[in-house]
Design an enzyme around this catalytic site. Structure first.
Site: not given
Ligand code: NAD
Length: 270
Positions: A155, A168
């Site tokens: 990401s 995350y």
């Protein structure tokens, strides 16, 4: 998306978290490029079956395999089934991931462990099983120049800190060094390991970030290229990384983010 079915002909691929969003698009794209595809699912049994049926209707081989990628025994069983049905594996797409967001001081250990367990440990467990089979089998020049390819779904948050999403961001930051270290270790065996770092892509994981005009306008301020990404943007990159067209790409993170990592806040001088 259209690909030559010759591109990945004869190759066997496993896509984790393949029953929705980016994983679904990658599974469909790999099949369109000629690969046989195992679609791993955790909660999306029926969705995975539908994708498998669609792929078969298009003339490629596909199976659905249920497994929680954070559980070692389930990952081993998944690879056992994959090797039994397809004979080997050439391409692993480590895509499964989730978010459990909260303010840092409210973050529970359970939510920390869940996100690290699926997003980081899950990728480790699957990469390890795939690498063992790549090394056992070695290069088959008529199939691919590499003994195997691993694509890790990272990401932009492997480099952009993300308040309210510490678990995350930590999992994606971990993927960066895990991917590069595995790539360094396995490159001599002709195994290529790379990551894709998507920016904002419209999928179920982030619906609230784009499903109202206000949310969309706010999000677009972070994207210099002026559009929110779609799953096909990522799927096309995954097909390229899986194919011999990227044969000299090893240990890289491809940012597919419409410029999100260009720090657009500084575009007017900061
Ligand atoms: P999604 O929620 O549609 O996909 C995630 C998939 O992972 C789902 O199919 C889910 O069932 C599966 N999954 C969750 N826990 C699992 C487990 N324990 N075992 C196996 N599968 C499990 O969302 P998405 O956006 O398609 O996300 C796919 C990947 O892309 C994730 O790794 C995510 O972090 C990454 N990503 C997405 C975006 C985005 O903007 N959508 C941006 C950057 C990175």
């Amino acid at each position: 998306m259209s690909f030559s079915p010759e591109l990945l002909k004869g190759q066997k691929a496993l896509v984790t978290g393949g029953s929705s969003g980016i994983g679904e698009a990658i599974a469909r794209a790999l099949a369109a490029a000629g690969a046989s595809v195992a679609v791993n699912y955790h909660s999306g049994d029926q969705e995975a079956q539908k994708i498998v049926e669609d792929i078969k209707a298009g003339g490629a081989e596909a199976i659905a395999i249920g497994a929680d990628v954070s559980k070692e025994d389930e990952v081993k069983a998944m690879f056992g089934q994959m090797l039994k049905e397809f004979g080997t594996i050439d391409i692993l797409v480590n895509n499964a991931g989730l978010q459990k967001d909260s303010a840092f001081t409210d973050m529970t250990l359970d939510h920390w462990n869940l996100v690290i367990g699926v997003n980081l440990t899950g990728q480790f467990l699957c990469a390890r099983e795939a690498a063992k089979e790549f090394m056992r089998r070695g290069v088959q020049p008529h199939i691919s120049a590499a003994a195997g390819k691993i694509i890790c779904m990272s990401s932009v948050h492997e480099v952009i800190p993300w308040a309210g999403h510490v678990n995350y961001a930590a999992s994606k930051g971990g993927i960066n060094m895990m991917m590069r270290s595995i790539a360094q270790e396995l490159a001599p065996q002709r195994i290529r390991v790379n990551s894709i770092a998507p920016g904002a892509i419209k999928t179920p994981i982030n619906t609230s970030a784009w499903n109202t005009p206000e949310a969309e306008a706010k999000l677009l301020k972070l994207i210099p290229y002026g559009r929110i990404g779609v799953v096909e943007d990522i799927a096309k990159t995954a097909v390229w990384l899986a194919s011999d067209d990227s044969d000299y790409v090893c240990g890289e993170t491809m940012f597919v983010d419409g410029g999100m990592t260009l720090y657009p806040g500084f575009a007017t001088g900061g």
